[in-house]
Design a protein around this motif. Sequence first.
Motif, PDB file in Angstrom:
ATOM      1  N   GLU A  60       0.831  -1.346  -0.123  1.00 27.62           N
ATOM      2  CA  GLU A  60       0.097   0.020   0.020  1.00 27.62           C
ATOM      3  C   GLU A  60       1.032   1.140  -0.015  1.00 27.62           C
ATOM      4  N   LEU A  61       1.762   1.311   0.679  1.00 24.57           N
ATOM      5  CA  LEU A  61       2.963   2.356   0.676  1.00 24.57           C
ATOM      6  C   LEU A  61       3.502   2.548  -0.580  1.00 24.57           C
ATOM      7  N   ALA A  63       2.202   1.372  -3.460  1.00 24.93           N
ATOM      8  CA  ALA A  63       1.184   1.901  -4.410  1.00 24.93           C
ATOM      9  C   ALA A  63       0.767   3.634  -4.396  1.00 24.93           C
ATOM     10  N   LYS A  64       0.910   3.859  -3.138  1.00 21.26           N
ATOM     11  CA  LYS A  64       0.442   5.193  -2.835  1.00 21.26           C
ATOM     12  C   LYS A  64       1.462   6.367  -3.407  1.00 21.26           C
ATOM     13  N   ARG A  65       2.700   5.927  -3.009  1.00 22.48           N
ATOM     14  CA  ARG A  65       3.774   6.616  -3.562  1.00 22.48           C
ATOM     15  C   ARG A  65       3.834   6.730  -5.115  1.00 22.48           C
ATOM     16  N   GLU A  67       1.432   6.437  -7.216  1.00 23.64           N
ATOM     17  CA  GLU A  67       0.085   6.915  -7.743  1.00 23.64           C
ATOM     18  C   GLU A  67       0.392   8.545  -7.632  1.00 23.64           C
ATOM     19  N   SER A  68       1.068   8.908  -6.532  1.00 19.31           N
ATOM     20  CA  SER A  68       1.599  10.414  -6.258  1.00 19.31           C
ATOM     21  C   SER A  68       2.245  10.918  -7.379  1.00 19.31           C
ATOM     22  N   LYS A  75      -2.667  -3.097  -8.353  1.00 16.55           N
ATOM     23  CA  LYS A  75      -2.461  -3.520  -6.870  1.00 16.55           C
ATOM     24  C   LYS A  75      -2.952  -4.931  -6.755  1.00 16.55           C
TER      25      LYS A  75
END
Length: 418
Positions: A60-61, A63-65, A67-68, A75
Motif C-alpha cells: 500500500e505504501l 502503491a500510494k507513492r 500514484e502520487s 495492486k
Amino acid sequence: WGSRRFSLVMLLSRRLFDSRVSQLPGVIPAIQSQLPTLKEWRQDIHMHPEVGFTEHRTSELVAKRLESWGIQVTKGFAKTGVIGVLHGKQAASGATGSFKALGFRADMDALPMVEENSFAYKSKTPGAFHGCGHDGHTTMLLGAAQYLAATRNFAGTVNFIFQPAEEGVGGAKTMVEEGLFEKFPCDSVYAIHNWPGMAEGHVGLRTGPIMASVDDFDITITGVGGHAAIPHRTVDPLVIGSQLVLAFQTLISRQINPLHSAVLSVTQFHSGSTYNVIAGHAKLAGTIRTFDESTRQFLFVRLKEVAEAICKSAGAQVEVNIIECSPATVNHQRETELAANVARLVVGPEKVNTNIEPSMAAEDFAYFLQKVPGSYIWLGHGGKIGLHNPKYDFNDNLLPIGASWFVKLAETLMPFRT
C-alpha cells in the motif's frame, strides 16, 4: 504537470550530497540529494517487515507513492504485488533490436526470523525481519520511479515490478503464472541485490548462472521398531537412514561431472524417542543446489532411486518427496553486457566485475529470466555481516547508486530523441 516535474528536479538538485557516495561518477545528483528521504522510507519499511504474501502495508505504501507521482498502478497482483507503468516522453522507436518496454523488479518481503539489532528502527513485528535487504531494494526502485516520473527522458515504457514473497514462498513464480509478462510486456527485465562481503558501491555480475537452483526433499523411512536389545527382530530405520546420508554424497562426488557444481546436503535427521527402543520410523530432509538444469533433474531421479534401492535391500519402505523451489538464476548475455555498461557509467569501470563467482544461494528472479531476457546484478554492501544474519542491516549509502542504475538503464536502453 510538466512544470511540477521541472520544479521537483530543480528542488532535488539543490540539496547537499553525501560526500562518500557522490564521488561515484554517475550517481544522479537529484537522486543523491534525496538520500535523507530515501533513508526515511527504507528505515520505515525495515521497522514494519512483512513476510511473503502478507506485505499489505508495504504494498500500500508503494502503491500510494507511485500514484502520487502520476504512475499507473495495479495492486493485488500475485496477492500483494504492485505493478507501476510509466510511459516516457516518446513512444518506442520501433527500430529492429530496440527496446520498447523494460521491467525493473524489487522484492518486498521480509524473513520469518527475529532481529537482534538495537537501533531505533529495528523490527516492530514479532518474528519478522528484513534480514536480506529487501527494504533497500524496494526503496531503490521507488527512488528510480520518482525520478523517472519527474523527468520521463526515455522513449518507451518502464514497468516497475514490486514482487512479494521472494523468500522461498513462490512470489516470482506466482506472478509469472498470473500472466505478468502477458499483461505487462517487457523486452528485458532487471533486478539488483545488495551483496555483503563485496566492497561498497562495487558491482558484480556475469553471463550465465549467477545463483543456483534450490530444491528441498523430505524422506520418510518406515521400518520395524522393537527393543534395542533385540535388534535382529527389527528393521532399523536409523541405520538405513545413515546409509542414505553417506550414499547421497557419492551422487555428487562420483556421479556428477566435477565441472558441474552441485550441492546435496542432508540437514535434518529425526528418529527415536528414548534409549532402549529402536524406532519404527526415521525422517530425513535436506536441500539440492545446482547451476545446470540437466544436473538438477538428474539428482531428482537418482536421489529417489538410491533411497528406494537401499531401503528395499534392508526390508524397509520409503517415501521420497522432492519440493521444487526455484531454478538457477541464469543471466542473458546481451542484457548482462548492457547492464554492465550502465553500471560502469554509474560507479566507474574499475568497480565493475563482469566475471563474479556465482553463489550457491538461490533467487526466484530466475522465473522471470526463464520468460524474458534480462540480468540480475549484485551491488557491494561493504559490510561483513552476511544476509540472513540476525544482526544484518542494509547499507543506506547504496540507495542512490541502485536508483541511478535503474534510471540510466531506462535512459540508455530507450533513449529520448531530441
